[in-house]
Design an enzyme around this catalytic site. Sequence first.
Site: not given
Length: 433
Positions: A77-78, A81-82, A84, A191
């Site tokens: 994932g992207k 935040y950055g 994974v 969230d």
Amino acid sequence: MQDHGERQVASSVPQNVKASLSLSPSGPGRAGSGGGSPTSKTSCCGGVPVEDMQALAITSLSAADVAKQYEHIRELGKGTYGKVDLVAHRTHGTKIALKFVTKSKTKLKSFLREYSLTGSLSCSPFIIKVLDVLFETEDSYVFGQEYAPSGDLFDIIPPQVGLPEEMVKRCMQQLGLALDFMHSKNLVHRDVKPENVLLFDRECRRIKLADFGMTRRVGCRVKRVSGTIPYTAPEVCRANRAEGFLVTTSMDVWAFGVLVFCMLTGNFPWEAAMQADAFYEEFRRWQKAGCPVGTYPSQWRRFTDDALRMFQRLLAAEPEKRCGVKDVFCFIKYELVSELRRRASYRAKRGERSSSGVCTGSCTSSSSSTRSSLRHQEPSTPPGTSCLRPAPLKRSVLSDPLSPRDESGQHQTVGRDKNKSQMVMATAIEICV
């Protein structure tokens, strides 16, 4: 790789939590070293780190060091935040998920809060486990967590169709237990959405709640920065930007109720819980009228009366009237979706009664095209709209790469997909810092 010494938490952290977070970098499997065999981070659930936890001393690794210890498999994932990444430990072959948080988007304090909170909650079987892998690179803070091989809940929900009811009920039970555990610790996730529910099988027999970057204590005052998504509670949507609002467990309850709707239908119930949203306003008026039987909002007619009672309690407009998440367990034994109300003949009959600006069945496409597109065609839309369709489920898009994620803040903006010649709406989580 240099030994930077034992990482210490602030003296204000409770002793039982300090013991669970003070990890030696020497030896295999220690967080400080960033290497060895990644092991589950054991923690005492009797307490959680305080909000003003000071920084730990994190070991620095170069990109070459990371590549030497871990084999990159693929990106999971992207976001703003950055990213994974799925990696495998080169010595032991263990697959883990490495979460890289960009330093320019997140303060060290916020990163360590998420890491320590996840570790303190990992003793729940319904919450993702953090591993003893904690380090920084030149541009990112990194920690490891267990790998969920079947992706996230969003991946398996058919848009405008929804999941089988039995799968939804399994998710409801496990997520309800995860949130109830957090709430018992006076923590609010803030969230809750399908992207943050990780799957260990495609039948949802084992799922876990993840991503605690926005988690805060009950009673903590946070500022509202920008934007809403369908999971955002109405009191948060209305909050004054300057004054902010107090965090309560009822916010998670609302998001949980919206998530159940999304799982059952493959649609959002509304774009935002605000009076300007026609679908939300229709639902609010129905609630205000006492939820009369036989008169249902346009997107809710497919549900049984038992399901509607459940949604009435989860999605009460007044936060103090919402039930706890574990209160939904008593509804799991009932049918939630009425097969009769799903039939086209039933919906068409109900649609004949629309008037004064409400679309009738003639506004919708033919039944054959409806079946081919797998859409839930509703008999009517709220007054004042023109053939408004329910919003299909879509993944949150973070389109503003410059928005800071300090205190887990993200922004809702309208951006352009670089790979397409069309505008896309960025529906990021409600931003509160």
